[in-house]
Design an enzyme around this catalytic site. Sequence first.
Site, short mmCIF file in Angstrom:
data_model
loop_
_atom_site.label_atom_id
_atom_site.label_comp_id
_atom_site.label_asym_id
_atom_site.label_seq_id
_atom_site.Cartn_x
_atom_site.Cartn_y
_atom_site.Cartn_z
N ASP A 51 0.82 -1.22 0.00
CA ASP A 51 0.00 0.00 0.00
C ASP A 51 0.85 1.27 0.00
O ASP A 51 0.41 2.32 0.45
CB ASP A 51 -0.94 0.03 1.22
CG ASP A 51 -1.73 -1.25 1.38
OD1 ASP A 51 -2.34 -1.69 0.40
OD2 ASP A 51 -1.72 -1.81 2.50
N LYS A 72 2.59 2.31 -5.03
CA LYS A 72 3.34 1.84 -6.21
C LYS A 72 2.61 2.15 -7.51
O LYS A 72 3.23 2.42 -8.53
CB LYS A 72 3.59 0.33 -6.09
CG LYS A 72 4.47 -0.07 -4.93
CD LYS A 72 4.69 -1.57 -4.87
CE LYS A 72 3.40 -2.34 -4.59
NZ LYS A 72 2.81 -2.01 -3.27
N GLY A 119 -4.27 -4.26 -4.58
CA GLY A 119 -4.87 -3.26 -5.45
C GLY A 119 -3.96 -2.06 -5.61
O GLY A 119 -3.33 -1.61 -4.65
N HIS A 120 -3.85 -1.56 -6.84
CA HIS A 120 -3.14 -0.32 -7.10
C HIS A 120 -4.18 0.76 -7.37
O HIS A 120 -5.03 0.60 -8.24
CB HIS A 120 -2.24 -0.45 -8.32
CG HIS A 120 -1.00 -1.24 -8.06
ND1 HIS A 120 -0.17 -1.69 -9.07
CD2 HIS A 120 -0.44 -1.67 -6.92
CE1 HIS A 120 0.84 -2.37 -8.53
NE2 HIS A 120 0.69 -2.36 -7.23
N GLN A 138 2.02 -5.86 -3.28
CA GLN A 138 2.34 -5.90 -1.85
C GLN A 138 3.68 -5.19 -1.56
O GLN A 138 4.04 -4.25 -2.27
CB GLN A 138 2.35 -7.34 -1.32
CG GLN A 138 0.97 -7.97 -1.27
CD GLN A 138 0.72 -8.92 -2.42
OE1 GLN A 138 1.60 -9.29 -3.17
NE2 GLN A 138 -0.52 -9.34 -2.56
#
Length: 430
Positions: A12, A15, A39-40, A223
């Site tokens: 988180d 990225k 999730g991005h 991650q």
Amino acid sequence: MSVVVVGIQWGDEGKGKIVDLLTEKADVVVRFQGGNNAGHTLVVEGKKFIFHLIPSGILHKDKMCVIGNGVVIDPFVLLEEMKTLEEEGFKVTSERLKISSRAHMILPYHRHLDLAREDKSGKKIGTTGRGIGPAYEDKVGRRGIRMADFLAPEIFEQKLRENTEWVNFVLTQYLEKDPIDPSEFTELDDDLRDRLRPFVTDTSLLLDDSARAGKAILYEGAQGALLDVDHGTYPYVTSSNTVTGNVCSGAGVGPTSIKEIVGVLKAYTTRVGGGPFPTELFDETGQALRNKGAEYGATTGRPRRCGWFDAVAVRHAVRVNGVTSLALTKLDVLDDLETIKVCVSYRLDDATIEGFPALSTDLERVAPVYEELKGWQQDISGCRSWEELPSEAQAYVSYIEKVVGVPVDIISVGSDRGQTIIRRHPFSGK
């Protein structure tokens, strides 16, 4: 030239934004590990996009995106993500998206196993319940079903029968749950096969051809390093190797192709789920960081645990990743603080340690040793150069560089693509 973007905290770190920013100078963007448990989140011109499997470079219409063999793919999640992108005007064609034929699939029984095991366990790891762990277990247990297997109906049906028998034994005899209903597999049919087939190819060969042609390749991980199955806070980790070394096996490329490694980290620290977190804050400051930083999971919506910057953990992550530069995100979240703390070492059993303990039980017992810096107490979200930052913000960034030992080349001062200060670009070297 190849550049790798990796998270060097507990995920988180932002990225997605950094990948999106660097994609401008890349030709190919590659996801090399993880699944849809990560999730991005990107904000482009005020609009939010959340990616789970497709590389975030897909928002650049002239770039090729690759899902490598190290990723575990839920085909239904993938198709839904493609549909959502197309509804937003981003056409996902087989020319723009390539999927490794060696990538393993997440199937309905993986989700059943994930949830049933977490339910039975007396010690919650904090899994998202999306089947990622069981899919990786099948992979190393040589039971996995790959994209290439799915595209060969006879092989797929045989493996599916064998795996269902094994899964139902585990569910009923050990996890004390109902068996899988075969009707759950009816959507794994020729229609799904035909929809995915044009995207599946030998991506290792494709990436080698791209490198030989002089194309710029950007690798993105999911991650963070502290969730790596080998180097993270085991057993409170994800089920794959999140570190730079896995680019080679997860994308099918050689180590000599990697030139720059950008470690992404927040100006403070967050973590989702269970596990040790030495600098976690349980007071009003922790809640303030959560609120201003919008610290809620992109995939799960779970509130993130928040704490001060942990230089001990970051130094460990920098070392195992071979980080060459840092991208510091969410510096603006600290705008209102009068003072800011940085953990520079730990105290364990009356001894000062600067290394990162292997035992989570030790990490749960450490006491962080802090240095305190002066806050800037002004809005920096409009800053676009190093010189525009307040002197106190410059001092904080410089201190992080000092205690971590790596230069901060990118600074994010807001969620939008444009709210970024670039001191040196990884692809251009300046």
